[in-house]
Design a protein around this motif. Structure first.
Motif, PDB file in Angstrom:
ATOM      1  N   GLN A  15       3.521   3.590  -6.191  1.00 52.27           N
ATOM      2  CA  GLN A  15       3.732   3.617  -7.634  1.00 52.27           C
ATOM      3  C   GLN A  15       4.076   2.205  -8.102  1.00 52.27           C
ATOM      4  OE1 GLN A  15       6.752   6.767  -6.955  1.00 52.27           O
ATOM      5  NE2 GLN A  15       5.831   7.763  -8.746  1.00 52.27           N
ATOM      6  N   GLN A  73       8.757  -2.867 -10.507  1.00 54.26           N
ATOM      7  CA  GLN A  73       8.944  -2.526  -9.101  1.00 54.26           C
ATOM      8  C   GLN A  73       7.760  -1.744  -8.561  1.00 54.26           C
ATOM      9  OE1 GLN A  73      11.712   1.521  -9.736  1.00 54.26           O
ATOM     10  NE2 GLN A  73      12.456  -0.160  -8.505  1.00 54.26           N
ATOM     11  N   LEU A  75       7.033   1.270  -5.654  1.00 56.23           N
ATOM     12  CA  LEU A  75       7.658   2.286  -4.813  1.00 56.23           C
ATOM     13  C   LEU A  75       6.638   2.810  -3.814  1.00 56.23           C
ATOM     14  CD1 LEU A  75       8.677   2.847  -8.029  1.00 56.23           C
ATOM     15  CD2 LEU A  75      10.333   4.212  -6.758  1.00 56.23           C
ATOM     16  N   GLY A  78       8.175   6.944  -2.979  1.00 58.27           N
ATOM     17  CA  GLY A  78       9.325   7.138  -3.848  1.00 58.27           C
ATOM     18  C   GLY A  78      10.458   6.154  -3.641  1.00 58.27           C
ATOM     19  N   LYS A  79      10.340   5.246  -2.669  1.00 59.27           N
ATOM     20  CA  LYS A  79      11.406   4.296  -2.375  1.00 59.27           C
ATOM     21  C   LYS A  79      10.973   2.883  -2.784  1.00 59.27           C
ATOM     22  CE  LYS A  79      13.012   7.022   1.582  1.00 59.27           C
ATOM     23  NZ  LYS A  79      13.273   7.023   3.050  1.00 59.27           N
ATOM     24  N   PRO A  80      11.827   2.132  -3.487  1.00 62.54           N
ATOM     25  CA  PRO A  80      11.464   0.786  -3.897  1.00 62.54           C
ATOM     26  C   PRO A  80      11.186  -0.123  -2.695  1.00 62.54           C
ATOM     27  CG  PRO A  80      13.413   1.543  -5.084  1.00 62.54           C
ATOM     28  CD  PRO A  80      13.150   2.541  -4.003  1.00 62.54           C
TER      29      PRO A  80
END
Length: 267
Positions: A15, A73, A75, A78-80
């Motif tokens: 993302q 950012q 991801l 779901g994690k940066p």
């Protein structure tokens, strides 16, 4: 072969949320990438297409964790992303193999860092070398290999650590046309078999159409997306097919317009 395929759960979603990049030095600042927002589905093959200097490789380096965005950012799952990680593997135009190691030892390198047993490393390396059609070259020196063979070793080394995302920065740009076409077919087969998420940088329109589920076309610097194309041509795709050539002409027209508009802007 069907024109689409189910996205495998072995990949992960990327993302991008308002990602920008500006480089600074003492004399000036250079805006490389304007706000970029999109999602890349798990198992999707997305090509970043554009001229040199448009921010494609910068964006890839941000996903790899080698650069931080100026704003926004990215991801992964779901994690940066803030640093390199084993779930993301980056391949360059140059294979960047270790010249003091033979082919099998290069493929085993990441597995050694994971403290896998010698037998497990050897078994996995041989299996991956078979996948990239290099059986029989396990103990060859890197300097004995052609450019295409070195890229196959680099791909096998990346696959050895089982990343969910493979990032490829013009990996076939230095290869001759026949070898490039062969590598296209092999990469597509590996992608189809493994379900990896692939982000592929290229400046070659036909290459992007041959490989991608989706193409994001960038303007000259500062890079911004000027066109998004979902490629529904049946696979495998020939670079010479009339449908592909016609689509390439349409994309090139948009790229030339973007280049002309960028040239008209004040310096």
């Amino acid at each position: 072969m069907n024109s689409t395929r189910p996205h495998s759960q072995s990949g992960i979603t990327l993302q991008f949320r308002g990602v920008t990049k500006t480089f600074y030095d003492r004399a000036r600042s250079v805006e490389a990438l304007q706000p970029f927002t999109t999602d890349v589905a798990a198992g999707e093959f997305v090509c970043l297409l554009g001229p040199s200097g448009c921010g494609k490789s910068t964006l890839l380096n941000i996903v790899a964790g080698l650069e931080l965005p100026t704003a926004g950012q990215v991801l992964a799952g779901g994690k940066p992303i803030t640093a390199p990680g084993s779930e993301r593997a980056l391949l360059f135009q140059e294979a960047a193999l270790f010249p003091w190691l033979d082919v099998q030892a290069n493929v085993e390198f990441g597995l050694r860092q994971q403290r896998r047993s010698a037998q497990e490393r050897a078994d996995m390396a041989r299996s991956l070398l078979a996948m990239v059609h290099l059986t029989g070259f396990e103990h060859s020196a890197v300097h004995q290999l052609s450019g295409g063979m070195r890229q196959r070793v680099a791909l096998a080394r990346a696959l050895a650590i089982d990343p969910a995302v493979i990032l490829m920065d013009e990996p076939f740009g230095a290869l001759d046309a026949i070898t490039r076409d062969r590598m296209h077919a092999e990469l597509e087969a590996i992608w189809s078999a493994t379900g990896k998420t692939i982000l592929f940088v290229t400046h070659n329109v036909r290459e992007a159409l041959a490989l991608g589920d989706r193409i994001l076309t960038f303007s000259p610097r500062p890079g911004r997306v000027v066109q998004e194309v979902r490629v529904t041509l049946p696979r495998p795709r020939s670079l010479e097919s009339h449908a592909l050539v016609d689509m390439a002409a349409q994309i090139l027209s948009v790229m030339r317009t973007a280049e002309a508009n960028a040239a008209a802007l004040p310096a």
